[in-house]
Design a protein around this motif. Structure first.
Motif, PDB file in Angstrom:
ATOM      1  N   ASP A 173      -7.320  12.408   0.052  1.00 55.66           N
ATOM      2  CA  ASP A 173      -7.021  13.997  -0.055  1.00 55.66           C
ATOM      3  C   ASP A 173      -7.134  14.676   1.487  1.00 55.66           C
ATOM      4  O   ASP A 173      -7.043  15.753   1.174  1.00 55.66           O
ATOM      5  N   ASP A 174      -6.650  13.583   2.315  1.00 51.56           N
ATOM      6  CA  ASP A 174      -6.880  14.589   3.495  1.00 51.56           C
ATOM      7  C   ASP A 174      -5.507  13.792   4.509  1.00 51.56           C
ATOM      8  O   ASP A 174      -5.262  12.274   4.240  1.00 51.56           O
ATOM      9  N   PRO A 175      -4.936  14.326   5.234  1.00 52.91           N
ATOM     10  CA  PRO A 175      -3.936  13.727   6.118  1.00 52.91           C
ATOM     11  C   PRO A 175      -4.449  12.348   7.028  1.00 52.91           C
ATOM     12  O   PRO A 175      -3.431  11.607   7.257  1.00 52.91           O
ATOM     13  N   ARG A 176      -5.782  12.645   7.170  1.00 56.20           N
ATOM     14  CA  ARG A 176      -6.140  11.208   7.894  1.00 56.20           C
ATOM     15  C   ARG A 176      -6.117  10.007   7.196  1.00 56.20           C
ATOM     16  O   ARG A 176      -5.844   9.107   7.653  1.00 56.20           O
ATOM     17  N   ASP A 177      -6.260  10.315   5.842  1.00 59.26           N
ATOM     18  CA  ASP A 177      -5.916   9.031   4.719  1.00 59.26           C
ATOM     19  C   ASP A 177      -4.714   8.595   4.952  1.00 59.26           C
ATOM     20  O   ASP A 177      -4.351   7.322   4.810  1.00 59.26           O
ATOM     21  N   LEU A 178      -3.671   9.468   4.959  1.00 60.74           N
ATOM     22  CA  LEU A 178      -2.221   9.048   4.917  1.00 60.74           C
ATOM     23  C   LEU A 178      -2.010   8.283   6.458  1.00 60.74           C
ATOM     24  O   LEU A 178      -0.929   7.384   6.330  1.00 60.74           O
ATOM     25  N   LEU A 179      -2.559   8.546   7.594  1.00 57.11           N
ATOM     26  CA  LEU A 179      -2.321   8.221   8.748  1.00 57.11           C
ATOM     27  C   LEU A 179      -2.770   6.713   8.894  1.00 57.11           C
ATOM     28  O   LEU A 179      -2.382   5.873   9.293  1.00 57.11           O
ATOM     29  N   ALA A 180      -4.208   6.827   8.119  1.00 55.08           N
ATOM     30  CA  ALA A 180      -4.789   5.368   8.422  1.00 55.08           C
ATOM     31  C   ALA A 180      -3.934   4.558   7.505  1.00 55.08           C
ATOM     32  O   ALA A 180      -3.924   3.371   7.770  1.00 55.08           O
ATOM     33  N   ALA A 181      -3.392   4.800   6.218  1.00 54.01           N
ATOM     34  CA  ALA A 181      -2.570   3.802   5.528  1.00 54.01           C
ATOM     35  C   ALA A 181      -1.313   3.409   6.264  1.00 54.01           C
ATOM     36  O   ALA A 181      -0.859   2.441   6.200  1.00 54.01           O
ATOM     37  N   ARG A 182      -0.594   4.477   6.907  1.00 50.94           N
ATOM     38  CA  ARG A 182       0.614   4.013   7.550  1.00 50.94           C
ATOM     39  C   ARG A 182       0.021   3.225   8.873  1.00 50.94           C
ATOM     40  O   ARG A 182       1.034   2.296   9.035  1.00 50.94           O
ATOM     41  N   ARG A 183      -0.834   3.423   9.497  1.00 49.58           N
ATOM     42  CA  ARG A 183      -1.054   2.702  10.697  1.00 49.58           C
ATOM     43  C   ARG A 183      -1.497   1.224  10.214  1.00 49.58           C
ATOM     44  O   ARG A 183      -1.381   0.163  11.008  1.00 49.58           O
ATOM     45  N   ALA A 184      -2.338   1.040   9.119  1.00 49.36           N
ATOM     46  CA  ALA A 184      -2.424  -0.355   8.583  1.00 49.36           C
ATOM     47  C   ALA A 184      -1.276  -0.990   7.696  1.00 49.36           C
ATOM     48  O   ALA A 184      -1.272  -2.363   7.476  1.00 49.36           O
ATOM     49  N   GLY A 185      -0.278  -0.127   7.485  1.00 50.15           N
ATOM     50  CA  GLY A 185       0.833  -0.765   6.894  1.00 50.15           C
ATOM     51  C   GLY A 185       0.956  -0.882   5.365  1.00 50.15           C
ATOM     52  O   GLY A 185       1.652  -1.528   4.723  1.00 50.15           O
ATOM     53  N   ALA A 186       0.061   0.014   4.724  1.00 48.66           N
ATOM     54  CA  ALA A 186      -0.030   0.346   3.290  1.00 48.66           C
ATOM     55  C   ALA A 186       0.654   1.635   3.033  1.00 48.66           C
ATOM     56  O   ALA A 186       0.763   2.632   3.546  1.00 48.66           O
ATOM     57  N   ALA A 187       0.954   1.843   1.911  1.00 50.74           N
ATOM     58  CA  ALA A 187       1.545   2.861   1.058  1.00 50.74           C
ATOM     59  C   ALA A 187       0.680   4.149   1.286  1.00 50.74           C
ATOM     60  O   ALA A 187      -0.402   3.965   0.667  1.00 50.74           O
ATOM     61  N   PRO A 188       1.142   5.229   1.847  1.00 55.48           N
ATOM     62  CA  PRO A 188       0.041   6.222   1.818  1.00 55.48           C
ATOM     63  C   PRO A 188       0.420   7.183   0.538  1.00 55.48           C
ATOM     64  O   PRO A 188       1.592   7.535   0.192  1.00 55.48           O
ATOM     65  N   VAL A 189      -0.681   7.561  -0.227  1.00 51.08           N
ATOM     66  CA  VAL A 189      -0.632   8.487  -1.435  1.00 51.08           C
ATOM     67  C   VAL A 189      -1.542   9.683  -1.169  1.00 51.08           C
ATOM     68  O   VAL A 189      -2.800   9.436  -0.772  1.00 51.08           O
ATOM     69  N   PHE A 190      -1.048  10.818  -1.544  1.00 51.07           N
ATOM     70  CA  PHE A 190      -1.801  11.884  -1.429  1.00 51.07           C
ATOM     71  C   PHE A 190      -2.447  12.342  -2.556  1.00 51.07           C
ATOM     72  O   PHE A 190      -1.701  12.711  -3.682  1.00 51.07           O
ATOM     73  N   ALA A 191      -3.416  12.881  -2.712  1.00 56.70           N
ATOM     74  CA  ALA A 191      -4.249  13.322  -4.117  1.00 56.70           C
ATOM     75  C   ALA A 191      -4.459  14.856  -3.812  1.00 56.70           C
ATOM     76  O   ALA A 191      -5.287  15.265  -3.045  1.00 56.70           O
ATOM     77  N   SER A 192      -3.594  15.494  -4.420  1.00 54.24           N
ATOM     78  CA  SER A 192      -3.447  17.146  -4.183  1.00 54.24           C
ATOM     79  C   SER A 192      -4.743  17.676  -4.927  1.00 54.24           C
ATOM     80  O   SER A 192      -4.801  19.058  -4.699  1.00 54.24           O
ATOM     81  N   TRP A 193      -5.451  17.029  -5.899  1.00 50.31           N
ATOM     82  CA  TRP A 193      -6.620  17.775  -6.516  1.00 50.31           C
ATOM     83  C   TRP A 193      -8.024  17.866  -5.554  1.00 50.31           C
ATOM     84  O   TRP A 193      -8.691  18.450  -5.853  1.00 50.31           O
ATOM     85  N   GLY A 194      -7.818  17.372  -4.595  1.00 49.22           N
ATOM     86  CA  GLY A 194      -8.952  17.161  -3.636  1.00 49.22           C
ATOM     87  C   GLY A 194      -9.115  18.342  -2.734  1.00 49.22           C
ATOM     88  O   GLY A 194      -8.788  19.560  -3.180  1.00 49.22           O
ATOM     89  N   TYR A 195      -9.915  18.103  -1.554  1.00 43.67           N
ATOM     90  CA  TYR A 195     -10.333  19.169  -1.037  1.00 43.67           C
ATOM     91  C   TYR A 195      -9.544  20.209   0.503  1.00 43.67           C
ATOM     92  O   TYR A 195      -9.917  20.937   0.754  1.00 43.67           O
ATOM     93  N   ALA A 202       2.066  20.320   6.013  1.00 41.93           N
ATOM     94  CA  ALA A 202       1.547  19.426   6.967  1.00 41.93           C
ATOM     95  C   ALA A 202       1.432  18.157   6.247  1.00 41.93           C
ATOM     96  O   ALA A 202       1.440  16.936   6.776  1.00 41.93           O
ATOM     97  N   VAL A 203       1.174  18.159   4.794  1.00 36.90           N
ATOM     98  CA  VAL A 203       1.182  16.632   4.204  1.00 36.90           C
ATOM     99  C   VAL A 203       2.588  16.107   4.148  1.00 36.90           C
ATOM    100  O   VAL A 203       2.742  14.803   4.489  1.00 36.90           O
ATOM    101  N   GLU A 204       3.415  16.725   3.951  1.00 38.53           N
ATOM    102  CA  GLU A 204       4.863  16.436   3.665  1.00 38.53           C
ATOM    103  C   GLU A 204       5.518  15.812   5.049  1.00 38.53           C
ATOM    104  O   GLU A 204       6.018  14.909   5.072  1.00 38.53           O
ATOM    105  N   GLU A 205       4.861  16.233   6.135  1.00 41.91           N
ATOM    106  CA  GLU A 205       5.405  15.932   7.410  1.00 41.91           C
ATOM    107  C   GLU A 205       5.143  14.496   7.632  1.00 41.91           C
ATOM    108  O   GLU A 205       5.691  13.519   8.394  1.00 41.91           O
ATOM    109  N   LEU A 206       3.881  13.869   7.171  1.00 37.46           N
ATOM    110  CA  LEU A 206       3.445  12.569   7.153  1.00 37.46           C
ATOM    111  C   LEU A 206       4.166  11.550   6.147  1.00 37.46           C
ATOM    112  O   LEU A 206       3.890  10.495   6.108  1.00 37.46           O
ATOM    113  N   ALA A 207       4.914  12.399   5.370  1.00 38.99           N
ATOM    114  CA  ALA A 207       6.013  11.290   4.312  1.00 38.99           C
ATOM    115  C   ALA A 207       5.210  10.327   3.599  1.00 38.99           C
ATOM    116  O   ALA A 207       5.201   9.081   3.401  1.00 38.99           O
ATOM    117  N   PRO A 208       4.324  11.010   2.707  1.00 37.63           N
ATOM    118  CA  PRO A 208       3.473   9.998   1.716  1.00 37.63           C
ATOM    119  C   PRO A 208       4.512   9.450   0.773  1.00 37.63           C
ATOM    120  O   PRO A 208       5.580  10.097   0.523  1.00 37.63           O
TER     121      PRO A 208
END
Length: 225
Positions: A173-195, A202-208
């Protein structure tokens, strides 16, 4: 159920704000410190935006202190001691999470937790929840492991589960999760019900891979992996 054609073999999840609605317990532990200073307790909603960011953000939200403030380390330790006592007493899952985890398990897709929460706390919460019975790994904050958005914890979890990044997703639920996924080579998925309250742009800029409105939506996007 996930599509039978999906290449996804593993889904990793952030904990606070993604799987576990922990703001009530986190707020209670900060409020203990407020009351000790003669201040009124704040409602959990006042801590919501800080709940995914850890103790620094929570203490700033509740007490207006930073790591440079006098007595900060004592406050932080007192917060951790109180939270350790309460974090696994009655942890609360977000609606639909238990059903999602069950569906992943029935589909033969491994899952685990990668969080910036101190690992001992994360493990206590996992042990307290029946829905987490088949959690394949728990990677939390530990000495020597850089926190998200560094990819180290994600790669460590995938290695433990025997999964390749290209066949995996990280949901948080945080952009840091999306960045970590990208940097690891995994697919980033954003949970919009979070905090996270930084806005959709800002989320869509990271292209989840997807922005989920509901946990069940994850099952519909795994075929994209």
């Amino acid at each position: 159920m996930p599509s039978s054609s999906t290449n996804c073999r593993c889904v990793l999840f952030d904990m606070d704000g993604t799987l576990v609605d922990s703001v009530r317990d986190l707020a209670a532990s900060v409020n203990v410190l407020r009351r000790a200073k003669g201040l009124e307790a704040l409602p959990p909603e006042k801590y919501r935006a800080a709940a995914s960011e850890g103790s620094v953000a929570l203490l700033r939200a509740g007490l207006g202190v930073t790591p440079a403030s006098p007595g900060y380390e004592q406050l932080r330790q007192a917060f951790f001691e109180d939270y350790e006592r309460r974090c696994a007493a009655a942890p609360s899952l977000f609606p639909g999470i238990a059903e999602l985890l069950g569906a992943l398990e029935r589909a033969g897709i491994a899952w685990g937790v990668v969080t910036n929460k101190p690992e001992p706390f994360a493990r206590k919460i996992v042990r307290a929840l029946k829905a987490f019975e088949h959690c394949g790994c728990v990677v939390g904050a530990r000495p020597g492991l850089p926190p998200k958005p560094a990819p180290d914890g994600v790669l460590l979890a995938l290695s433990g589960l025997g999964a390749e990044p290209a066949q995996s997703a990280l949901c948080g639920d945080d952009p840091r999760d999306l960045l970590a996924a990208r940097r690891a080579g995994a697919a980033p998925v954003f949970a919009s019900w979070g905090y996270y309250d930084g806005g959709r742009a800002a989320v869509e800029e990271l292209a989840p891979l997807a922005v989920l409105r509901d946990p069940a939506d994850l099952l519909k996007v795994l075929s994209k992996i």
